[in-house]
Design a protein around this motif. Structure first.
Motif, mmCIF file in Angstrom:
data_model
loop_
_atom_site.group_PDB
_atom_site.id
_atom_site.type_symbol
_atom_site.label_atom_id
_atom_site.label_comp_id
_atom_site.label_asym_id
_atom_site.label_seq_id
_atom_site.Cartn_x
_atom_site.Cartn_y
_atom_site.Cartn_z
ATOM 1 N N LEU A 19 0.824 -1.209 0.000
ATOM 2 C CA LEU A 19 0.000 0.000 0.000
ATOM 3 C C LEU A 19 0.855 1.255 0.000
ATOM 4 N N GLY A 20 1.932 1.236 0.762
ATOM 5 C CA GLY A 20 2.841 2.380 0.784
ATOM 6 C C GLY A 20 3.419 2.654 -0.592
ATOM 7 N N ILE A 21 3.790 1.605 -1.271
ATOM 8 C CA ILE A 21 4.339 1.742 -2.631
ATOM 9 C C ILE A 21 3.265 2.257 -3.581
ATOM 10 N N ILE A 22 2.061 1.718 -3.468
ATOM 11 C CA ILE A 22 0.952 2.139 -4.322
ATOM 12 C C ILE A 22 0.620 3.605 -4.101
ATOM 13 N N TYR A 27 0.516 9.079 -5.913
ATOM 14 C CA TYR A 27 0.778 10.484 -5.609
ATOM 15 C C TYR A 27 1.645 11.108 -6.706
ATOM 16 N N ARG A 28 2.678 10.393 -7.113
ATOM 17 C CA ARG A 28 3.548 10.890 -8.171
ATOM 18 C C ARG A 28 2.774 11.054 -9.477
ATOM 19 N N ASN A 29 1.892 10.113 -9.764
ATOM 20 C CA ASN A 29 1.084 10.204 -10.974
ATOM 21 C C ASN A 29 0.126 11.397 -10.912
ATOM 22 N N PRO A 35 -2.707 13.119 -15.071
ATOM 23 C CA PRO A 35 -2.764 11.865 -14.320
ATOM 24 C C PRO A 35 -3.697 10.857 -14.997
ATOM 25 N N VAL A 36 -3.456 9.590 -14.728
ATOM 26 C CA VAL A 36 -4.264 8.515 -15.283
ATOM 27 C C VAL A 36 -5.697 8.641 -14.755
ATOM 28 N N ASP A 41 -9.273 8.199 -7.411
ATOM 29 C CA ASP A 41 -10.100 7.239 -6.664
ATOM 30 C C ASP A 41 -9.235 6.163 -6.002
ATOM 31 N N TRP A 42 -8.289 5.622 -6.771
ATOM 32 C CA TRP A 42 -7.366 4.622 -6.221
ATOM 33 C C TRP A 42 -6.572 5.219 -5.055
ATOM 34 N N TYR A 43 -6.081 6.439 -5.236
ATOM 35 C CA TYR A 43 -5.288 7.100 -4.197
ATOM 36 C C TYR A 43 -6.120 7.257 -2.921
#
Length: 65
Positions: A19-22, A27-29, A35-36, A41-43
Motif C-alpha cells: 500500500l505504501g508503494i501504491i 501520488y507521483r502520478n 494523471p491517469v 479514486d485509487w489514491y
C-alpha cells in the motif's frame, strides 16, 4: 491495478508495504499534468486503508462495552 475490476478489494488485499508503494506511485502520478483516469479514486482508497490500518484497535470498535 489496471486489470482490477474492484479497486477496494485490491487495496484491502495488499500488504501494508505494498500500500505504501501504491500510494507513493499514485501520488507521483497525480502530481503530473495528465494523471491517469481513476488515479484519484485509487489514491483515496489506498490512503483510507493505510489510515485504517494505522489506527490502534479500540475496544468499542467492535461493539464491546
Amino acid at each position: 491495478m489496471r486489470n482490477s475490476d474492484d479497486p477496494e478489494a485490491t487495496v484491502t488485499a495488499a500488504s501494508t508495504e505494498e500500500l505504501g508503494i501504491i500510494v507513493d506511485a499514485l501520488y507521483r502520478n497525480l502530481d503530473t499534468p495528465n494523471p491517469v483516469l481513476g488515479a484519484q479514486d485509487w489514491y483515496d482508497l489506498a490512503v483510507e486503508e493505510l489510515g485504517r490500518r494505522s489506527k490502534p484497535a479500540s475496544p468499542d470498535a467492535y461493539g464491546a462495552a
